[in-house]
Design an enzyme around this catalytic site. Structure first.
Site, PDB file in Angstrom:
ATOM      1  N   ASP A  10       0.875  -1.166   0.000  1.00  0.00           N
ATOM      2  CA  ASP A  10       0.000   0.000   0.000  1.00  0.00           C
ATOM      3  C   ASP A  10       0.918   1.225   0.000  1.00  0.00           C
ATOM      4  O   ASP A  10       2.134   1.101   0.206  1.00  0.00           O
ATOM      5  CB  ASP A  10      -0.896  -0.044   1.239  1.00  0.00           C
ATOM      6  CG  ASP A  10      -1.698   1.222   1.415  1.00  0.00           C
ATOM      7  OD1 ASP A  10      -2.369   1.635   0.461  1.00  0.00           O
ATOM      8  OD2 ASP A  10      -1.639   1.819   2.516  1.00  0.00           O
ATOM      9  N   LEU A  11       0.366   2.405  -0.190  1.00  0.00           N
ATOM     10  CA  LEU A  11       1.192   3.616  -0.274  1.00  0.00           C
ATOM     11  C   LEU A  11       0.978   4.548   0.915  1.00  0.00           C
ATOM     12  O   LEU A  11       1.879   4.753   1.728  1.00  0.00           O
ATOM     13  CB  LEU A  11       0.886   4.337  -1.594  1.00  0.00           C
ATOM     14  CG  LEU A  11       1.738   5.550  -1.954  1.00  0.00           C
ATOM     15  CD1 LEU A  11       3.218   5.211  -1.979  1.00  0.00           C
ATOM     16  CD2 LEU A  11       1.297   6.122  -3.305  1.00  0.00           C
ATOM     17  N   ASP A  12      -0.238   5.094   1.048  1.00  0.00           N
ATOM     18  CA  ASP A  12      -0.522   6.047   2.131  1.00  0.00           C
ATOM     19  C   ASP A  12      -0.488   5.360   3.492  1.00  0.00           C
ATOM     20  O   ASP A  12      -1.204   4.375   3.732  1.00  0.00           O
ATOM     21  CB  ASP A  12      -1.902   6.680   1.924  1.00  0.00           C
ATOM     22  CG  ASP A  12      -1.958   7.551   0.683  1.00  0.00           C
ATOM     23  OD1 ASP A  12      -1.321   8.611   0.691  1.00  0.00           O
ATOM     24  OD2 ASP A  12      -2.623   7.156  -0.295  1.00  0.00           O
ATOM     25  N   THR A 112      -2.329   1.058  -4.619  1.00  0.00           N
ATOM     26  CA  THR A 112      -2.958   2.073  -3.780  1.00  0.00           C
ATOM     27  C   THR A 112      -4.391   2.370  -4.189  1.00  0.00           C
ATOM     28  O   THR A 112      -4.708   2.388  -5.388  1.00  0.00           O
ATOM     29  CB  THR A 112      -2.139   3.386  -3.808  1.00  0.00           C
ATOM     30  OG1 THR A 112      -2.848   4.419  -3.110  1.00  0.00           O
ATOM     31  CG2 THR A 112      -1.891   3.862  -5.231  1.00  0.00           C
ATOM     32  N   SER A 113      -5.241   2.618  -3.207  1.00  0.00           N
ATOM     33  CA  SER A 113      -6.629   2.998  -3.480  1.00  0.00           C
ATOM     34  C   SER A 113      -6.745   4.414  -4.021  1.00  0.00           C
ATOM     35  O   SER A 113      -7.809   4.826  -4.470  1.00  0.00           O
ATOM     36  CB  SER A 113      -7.475   2.884  -2.209  1.00  0.00           C
ATOM     37  OG  SER A 113      -7.672   1.541  -1.856  1.00  0.00           O
ATOM     38  N   LYS A 145      -9.885  -1.349  -2.491  1.00  0.00           N
ATOM     39  CA  LYS A 145      -9.971  -2.035  -1.206  1.00  0.00           C
ATOM     40  C   LYS A 145     -11.261  -1.660  -0.460  1.00  0.00           C
ATOM     41  O   LYS A 145     -11.701  -0.526  -0.552  1.00  0.00           O
ATOM     42  CB  LYS A 145      -8.763  -1.663  -0.348  1.00  0.00           C
ATOM     43  CG  LYS A 145      -7.433  -1.927  -1.034  1.00  0.00           C
ATOM     44  CD  LYS A 145      -6.320  -1.153  -0.361  1.00  0.00           C
ATOM     45  CE  LYS A 145      -5.079  -1.158  -1.224  1.00  0.00           C
ATOM     46  NZ  LYS A 145      -4.037  -0.288  -0.658  1.00  0.00           N
ATOM     47  N   ASP A 170      -1.334  -0.569   6.072  1.00  0.00           N
ATOM     48  CA  ASP A 170      -1.503   0.032   7.393  1.00  0.00           C
ATOM     49  C   ASP A 170      -2.948   0.041   7.870  1.00  0.00           C
ATOM     50  O   ASP A 170      -3.212   0.447   9.000  1.00  0.00           O
ATOM     51  CB  ASP A 170      -1.009   1.485   7.364  1.00  0.00           C
ATOM     52  CG  ASP A 170      -1.874   2.342   6.446  1.00  0.00           C
ATOM     53  OD1 ASP A 170      -2.654   3.178   6.950  1.00  0.00           O
ATOM     54  OD2 ASP A 170      -1.798   2.168   5.228  1.00  0.00           O
TER      55      ASP A 170
END
Length: 224
Positions: A10-12, A112-113, A145, A170
């Site tokens: 994931d990114l954020d 990523t979303s 997601k 996260d």
């Protein structure tokens, strides 16, 4: 014969410290539309798809939100995030973790979303070129997601079975998506969710941040 592990990130809140900028950007967008929603409630939705975010917003506020308003909210959020993203930095150990995987020839990708209009700011902060590294954003899949589409697409970009993937995120939405596609979910506390929440959603290991994951990389198959 051995399983060749790949990592899907994931990114954020996982690689970059951007969760609270997203929260504040959504708060600004909602306020501009006269939609009352507490900051803590917004935080609980970061990481899910925009469609699911909207559905939960409808349930919590009882408002009738038409497609035009949804599009305005998305654009307002993107504009606000563009301003706030100047403060986004990589999380501790994030660059070192990705460098270590690359040096050990362990494939990795980002899923990523976020749409590229917001994710692009984070990739710049992280020093990742989507022309060189597989990056799957919300723009490229039907559902985000907690649906597993993003991770499935990222694994496909690496030509790897999803069952061989360590999926690092996260939020509970990352872990639910990982469980649904039979990847190995690894949770990080750097996005604000707690250990028990992540474990209940499917995380087999939980670490503080990318730096701690790097220290324990061998525990989740990150070795050659």
């Amino acid at each position: 014969m051995r399983i060749e592990t790949v990592f899907l990130f994931d990114l954020d809140g996982t690689l970059v410290d951007s969760v609270y900028q997203h929260v504040l950007a959504w708060k600004e967008a909602l306020d501009a539309e006269g939609i009352p929603l507490s900051v803590w409630r917004i935080h609980r939705k970061i990481g899910m798809s925009g469609g699911l975010f909207t559905n939960q917003l409808l349930r919590e506020t009882g408002l009738d939100i038409d497609p035009e308003r949804i599009d305005r909210l998305r654009r307002l959020h993107a504009e606000a995030y563009g301003r706030l993203s100047k403060g986004v930095v990589p999380l501790p150990g994030a660059k070192e973790l990705l460098t270590t995987l690359t040096e050990n020839r362990i494939p990795w990708a980002i899923a990523t979303s976020g749409r590229m209009e917001t994710a692009g700011h984070n990739l710049v902060a992280l020093g990742v070129d989507p022309g060189q590294v597989p990056v799957v954003t919300r723009d490229l899949v039907k559902y985000a997601k907690p649906d597993p589409d993003l991770f499935l697409a990222a694994a496909e970009r690496l030509n790897a079975p999803i069952e061989h993937a360590v999926i690092v995120g996260d939020s509970i939405w990352d872990m639910l998506a990982a469980r649904r596609c039979r990847g190995l979910g690894v949770g990080l506390l750097s996005g604000g969710y707690g250990t028990e929440e992540l474990e209940r959603s499917g995380a087999v290991r939980v670490y503080d941040d990318p730096a701690m994951l790097l220290e324990h990389l061998d525990e989740v198959g990150g070795r050659r």
